[in-house]
Motif scaffolding. Structure first.
Motif, PDB file in Angstrom:
ATOM      1  N   VAL A   9      50.996  62.738  45.195  1.00  0.00           N
ATOM      2  CA  VAL A   9      52.164  62.782  46.195  1.00  0.00           C
ATOM      3  C   VAL A   9      51.683  61.947  47.185  1.00  0.00           C
ATOM      4  CG1 VAL A   9      53.791  64.181  47.504  1.00  0.00           C
ATOM      5  CG2 VAL A   9      52.976  64.846  45.400  1.00  0.00           C
ATOM      6  N   GLU A  10      52.539  60.901  47.865  1.00  0.00           N
ATOM      7  CA  GLU A  10      52.100  60.523  48.957  1.00  0.00           C
ATOM      8  C   GLU A  10      52.044  61.241  50.288  1.00  0.00           C
ATOM      9  OE1 GLU A  10      53.642  56.563  51.678  1.00  0.00           O
ATOM     10  OE2 GLU A  10      53.323  56.123  49.394  1.00  0.00           O
ATOM     11  N   THR A  11      51.106  61.345  50.946  1.00  0.00           N
ATOM     12  CA  THR A  11      50.888  62.535  52.061  1.00  0.00           C
ATOM     13  C   THR A  11      50.662  61.979  53.315  1.00  0.00           C
ATOM     14  OG1 THR A  11      50.423  64.240  50.341  1.00  0.00           O
ATOM     15  CG2 THR A  11      50.033  64.649  52.610  1.00  0.00           C
ATOM     16  N   LYS A  12      51.140  62.121  54.355  1.00  0.00           N
ATOM     17  CA  LYS A  12      50.673  61.800  55.814  1.00  0.00           C
ATOM     18  C   LYS A  12      49.517  62.469  56.140  1.00  0.00           C
ATOM     19  CE  LYS A  12      53.294  62.848  59.158  1.00  0.00           C
ATOM     20  NZ  LYS A  12      54.229  62.906  60.350  1.00  0.00           N
ATOM     21  N   LEU A  36      42.505  63.019  45.689  1.00  0.00           N
ATOM     22  CA  LEU A  36      42.847  62.113  46.499  1.00  0.00           C
ATOM     23  C   LEU A  36      42.753  60.629  45.768  1.00  0.00           C
ATOM     24  CD1 LEU A  36      41.403  63.403  49.974  1.00  0.00           C
ATOM     25  CD2 LEU A  36      43.597  63.476  49.052  1.00  0.00           C
ATOM     26  N   GLN A  37      43.677  59.884  46.237  1.00  0.00           N
ATOM     27  CA  GLN A  37      43.313  58.567  45.592  1.00  0.00           C
ATOM     28  C   GLN A  37      43.927  57.541  46.647  1.00  0.00           C
ATOM     29  OE1 GLN A  37      45.535  60.706  43.578  1.00  0.00           O
ATOM     30  NE2 GLN A  37      43.571  61.337  42.499  1.00  0.00           N
ATOM     31  N   ASP A  38      43.394  56.553  46.641  1.00  0.00           N
ATOM     32  CA  ASP A  38      43.985  55.034  47.566  1.00  0.00           C
ATOM     33  C   ASP A  38      45.289  54.764  47.398  1.00  0.00           C
ATOM     34  OD1 ASP A  38      41.142  54.921  48.588  1.00  0.00           O
ATOM     35  OD2 ASP A  38      40.652  53.982  47.096  1.00  0.00           O
ATOM     36  N   ILE A  39      45.806  54.267  48.454  1.00  0.00           N
ATOM     37  CA  ILE A  39      47.423  53.766  48.389  1.00  0.00           C
ATOM     38  C   ILE A  39      47.299  52.381  49.181  1.00  0.00           C
ATOM     39  CG2 ILE A  39      48.678  55.784  48.010  1.00  0.00           C
ATOM     40  CD1 ILE A  39      49.221  56.223  50.793  1.00  0.00           C
ATOM     41  N   GLY A  40      46.549  51.526  48.761  1.00  0.00           N
ATOM     42  CA  GLY A  40      46.589  50.138  49.293  1.00  0.00           C
ATOM     43  C   GLY A  40      45.661  50.111  50.496  1.00  0.00           C
ATOM     44  N   LYS A  41      44.698  50.835  50.909  1.00  0.00           N
ATOM     45  CA  LYS A  41      44.028  50.877  51.991  1.00  0.00           C
ATOM     46  C   LYS A  41      43.107  49.630  51.984  1.00  0.00           C
ATOM     47  CE  LYS A  41      45.637  53.942  54.622  1.00  0.00           C
ATOM     48  NZ  LYS A  41      46.192  54.021  55.837  1.00  0.00           N
ATOM     49  N   SER A  42      42.754  48.853  53.203  1.00  0.00           N
ATOM     50  CA  SER A  42      41.701  48.010  53.062  1.00  0.00           C
ATOM     51  C   SER A  42      40.115  48.320  52.750  1.00  0.00           C
ATOM     52  CB  SER A  42      41.649  47.168  54.521  1.00  0.00           C
ATOM     53  OG  SER A  42      41.485  48.015  55.427  1.00  0.00           O
ATOM     54  N   ASP A  47      35.552  56.123  52.198  1.00  0.00           N
ATOM     55  CA  ASP A  47      34.792  55.736  53.531  1.00  0.00           C
ATOM     56  C   ASP A  47      35.553  56.532  54.783  1.00  0.00           C
ATOM     57  OD1 ASP A  47      33.546  53.862  52.173  1.00  0.00           O
ATOM     58  OD2 ASP A  47      34.495  52.115  53.218  1.00  0.00           O
ATOM     59  N   PHE A  48      36.409  57.410  54.413  1.00  0.00           N
ATOM     60  CA  PHE A  48      37.230  58.105  55.397  1.00  0.00           C
ATOM     61  C   PHE A  48      36.134  59.381  55.959  1.00  0.00           C
ATOM     62  CE2 PHE A  48      41.868  57.810  54.715  1.00  0.00           C
ATOM     63  CZ  PHE A  48      41.896  56.320  54.614  1.00  0.00           C
ATOM     64  N   THR A  49      35.074  59.687  55.024  1.00  0.00           N
ATOM     65  CA  THR A  49      34.278  60.811  55.405  1.00  0.00           C
ATOM     66  C   THR A  49      32.770  60.243  55.935  1.00  0.00           C
ATOM     67  OG1 THR A  49      33.701  61.202  53.097  1.00  0.00           O
ATOM     68  CG2 THR A  49      35.391  62.412  53.888  1.00  0.00           C
ATOM     69  N   LYS A  50      32.799  58.933  55.687  1.00  0.00           N
ATOM     70  CA  LYS A  50      31.528  58.581  56.341  1.00  0.00           C
ATOM     71  C   LYS A  50      31.515  58.528  57.849  1.00  0.00           C
ATOM     72  CE  LYS A  50      30.928  55.040  52.624  1.00  0.00           C
ATOM     73  NZ  LYS A  50      30.466  53.859  52.160  1.00  0.00           N
ATOM     74  N   MET A  51      30.456  59.310  58.378  1.00  0.00           N
ATOM     75  CA  MET A  51      30.164  59.555  59.884  1.00  0.00           C
ATOM     76  C   MET A  51      30.248  58.618  60.621  1.00  0.00           C
ATOM     77  SD  MET A  51      30.464  62.852  59.769  1.00  0.00           S
ATOM     78  CE  MET A  51      29.972  64.153  58.961  1.00  0.00           C
ATOM     79  N   GLU A  52      29.702  57.244  60.129  1.00  0.00           N
ATOM     80  CA  GLU A  52      29.328  56.178  61.019  1.00  0.00           C
ATOM     81  C   GLU A  52      30.783  55.313  61.239  1.00  0.00           C
ATOM     82  OE1 GLU A  52      28.173  54.866  56.900  1.00  0.00           O
ATOM     83  OE2 GLU A  52      28.033  56.540  58.133  1.00  0.00           O
TER      84      GLU A  52
END
Length: 212
Positions: A9-12, A36-42, A47-52
């Motif tokens: 389900v696409e979730t905000k 979780l799966q990608d939905i067309g991100k670059s 990478d969302f959880t990478k601290m840097e």
């Protein structure tokens, strides 16, 4: 809007790099469990959880632990903290009058700390009427803030449920830095001034059925 595919389900989850609908803890749990799966991100969702990358996540409020991924009532929920230590904000003030300011705990920011190359979930605060913000990376400063929170907000609180909530919030702030709760010497007579108490009270008001 920032969105992910959660269990099909696409979730905000927020906007840009500010994910105010989900905590880092819930995000990483869902990611590790394969929900979780990608939905067309670059860039890949991992990478969302990478601290840097400096992504902002919702603070993990204890009374929201039971909620589903991305399910929140108040996108801009915050916790007011009364500060009586001017060194925290490096403030100049009239020393003939008591120093008091309220900062609001807004979110956690994943960082790779430059001083020791350590991964942290740094606390992010706002304060004042000009949109000032405070990103706290140093252990010494966050310990000062937590001590102020315990002394000026937790101890004077008369509602047992709210007091316990505040204590757990303090612990979760420190968890982001892998720190232990310091031993505190607190006088039971310590109370909020009427001015600061009114400010904190206004900030805490929520519609019936919403979190603090």
């Amino acid at each position: 809007m920032a969105r992910v595919n959660y269990k099909g389900v696409e979730t905000k989850i927020g906007v840009l790099n500010s994910y105010f609908c989900v905590s880092y803890q819930k995000f990483t749990t869902a990611l590790n469990e394969g929900h979780l799966q990608d939905i067309g991100k670059s860039y890949p969702i991992s990478d969302f959880t990478k601290m840097e990358r400096d992504f902002y996540f919702r603070f993990p409020f204890p009374d929201e632990d039971h909620r589903k991924f991305g399910d929140v009532d108040d996108y801009h929920r915050s916790i007011p903290i009364l500060i009586r230590d001017p060194s925290i904000l490096n403030d100049y003030y009239d020393k003939s009058r008591p120093y008091e300011k309220v900062i609001k705990l807004e979110s956690q920011l994943g960082i790779l700390r430059e001083s020791d190359n350590r991964k942290c979930l740094a606390a992010f605060f706002s304060y004042g009427n000009k949109g000032q913000t405070l990103r706290v990376e140093e252990d010494s400063k966050i310990l000062k803030i937590v001590k102020q929170f315990m002394k000026n907000n937790v101890e004077p609180e008369l509602d047992p449920e709210k007091k316990n909530l505040y204590k757990e919030i303090a612990n979760r702030i420190l968890d982001g830095y892998q720190l232990e709760m310091p031993k505190l010497k607190i006088h039971q007579s310590s109370r909020l001034s009427s001015k600061a108490e009114n400010v904190a009270s206004r900030l805490l008001k929520r519609k019936k059925g919403k979190g603090l």
